[in-house]
Design a protein around this motif. Structure first.
Motif, mmCIF file in Angstrom:
data_model
loop_
_atom_site.group_PDB
_atom_site.id
_atom_site.type_symbol
_atom_site.label_atom_id
_atom_site.label_comp_id
_atom_site.label_asym_id
_atom_site.label_seq_id
_atom_site.Cartn_x
_atom_site.Cartn_y
_atom_site.Cartn_z
ATOM 1 N N MET A 84 0.850 -1.191 0.000
ATOM 2 C CA MET A 84 0.000 0.000 0.000
ATOM 3 C C MET A 84 0.889 1.245 0.000
ATOM 4 N N PRO A 85 0.744 2.144 -0.971
ATOM 5 C CA PRO A 85 1.578 3.352 -0.984
ATOM 6 C C PRO A 85 1.323 4.214 0.246
ATOM 7 N N ALA A 86 2.379 4.810 0.789
ATOM 8 C CA ALA A 86 2.239 5.642 1.986
ATOM 9 C C ALA A 86 1.336 6.841 1.724
ATOM 10 N N SER A 87 1.479 7.455 0.538
ATOM 11 C CA SER A 87 0.663 8.628 0.221
ATOM 12 C C SER A 87 -0.815 8.269 0.173
ATOM 13 N N LEU A 88 -1.137 7.145 -0.449
ATOM 14 C CA LEU A 88 -2.535 6.719 -0.553
ATOM 15 C C LEU A 88 -3.076 6.295 0.805
ATOM 16 N N ALA A 89 -2.258 5.627 1.600
ATOM 17 C CA ALA A 89 -2.691 5.211 2.936
ATOM 18 C C ALA A 89 -3.026 6.418 3.797
#
Length: 290
Positions: A84-89
């Motif tokens: 899971m991308p950090a930005s999206l999370a």
């Protein structure tokens, strides 16, 4: 809410936004659930020796420690470890605002206003936009884990409100004792004793810094302030400040990790932020429309 409390909420959200970057870096060198266990171990020890147990029902302390430490962060760390991308999370986790408002309405009778209902529906549409392309690939599981993590955060927010006006530093420190053993047990089960032992014996300075950031500014300071604000103001007043978490998360992820959102993810994230913004500015807009 007083200006000092508003500024404190903004500082908390900045710390939380950057924590997604730190978690992403940390799970690159250590099993996710083990990293989460160390986070709460260091948040609890040695502080519990010097800080008195909060004067509230012990069940509140245990419930908060479980839903915040084991459920929310166990799932979030694992989701980031699975890709899971950090930005999206950092964006998806803000669904906790609407989970908190929903749970506050069901459990505590805090009726949401029309602007909160509209904001929740708008943000839900944003989640659907993000989820749609992920439901057919390997990104479905990390995304769903992040959504459940956001719901767990919402439950933890309600538990902190139910605990009442207690010493929030003590509440955070003592509740942190709940998480390390369950998280360590899950890591031993899922990752295996060899992987856990290797990670502990070969831990590097960067991982230690990640644990320190997650344990102290992110957990003790930020969640202590957040719980303090929730104990003194309605959930619908405090939680919308989480609008600023994805701002810090996206900027940090872009500058430090080099992450970039896909167009549909960017649109979905913008829709979620729009829903959050309507929670804050909705009453003013609706008064002007009348």
């Amino acid at each position: 809410m007083p200006l000092s409390h508003s500024l404190a909420a903004l500082l908390v959200t900045a710390i939380w936004g950057l924590s997604f970057v730190v978690i992403k870096l940390g799970v690159g060198t250590m099993p996710p659930l083990l990293l989460a266990a160390l986070r709460f171990l260091f948040a609890a020890l040695p502080a519990v020796i010097f800080i008195a147990r909060p004067k509230t029902d012990w069940r509140h302390v245990v419930a908060y420690g479980f839903f915040l430490g084991v459920a929310q962060f166990g799932l979030l760390f694992a989701a980031l470890g699975l890709g899971m991308p950090a930005s999206l999370a950092s964006v998806v986790m803000q669904a906790q605002v609407f989970f908190t408002i929903l749970f506050a309405a069901v459990v505590m009778g805090e009726r949401p206003g029309p602007h909160q209902v509209i904001g929740g529906l708008v943000a839900s549409f944003g989640l659907v936009l993000i989820a749609w392309p992920r439901m057919t690939g390997g990104g479905a599981i990390p995304f769903l884990m992040t959504v459940v993590a956001a719901a767990s955060w919402g439950v933890a927010n309600i538990v902190s409100k139910k605990a009442g006006r207690v010493d929030m530093l003590g509440f955070i420190v003592w509740s942190s004792l709940v998480a390390p053993l369950p998280l360590l047990g899950l890591s031993l089960w899922l990752d295996g004793p060899t992987a856990v032992w290797t990670a502990l014996t070969q831990i590097d300075g960067g991982t230690l810094l990640a644990v320190a950031y997650l344990a102290y500014p992110t957990t003790i300071f930020a969640f202590g302030i957040w719980a303090y604000l929730l104990s003194r103001h309605p959930a619908a007043t405090v939680t919308p400040f989480a609008l600023f978490v994805p701002v810090a998360g996206i900027l940090g992820s872009a500058l430090i990790l080099g992450e970039a959102m896909h167009p549909i993810e960017a649109v979905g994230g913008a829709v979620i932020v729009l829903g959050l913004a309507f929670n804050i500015f909705g009453p003013r807009l609706m008064r002007r429309m009348v």
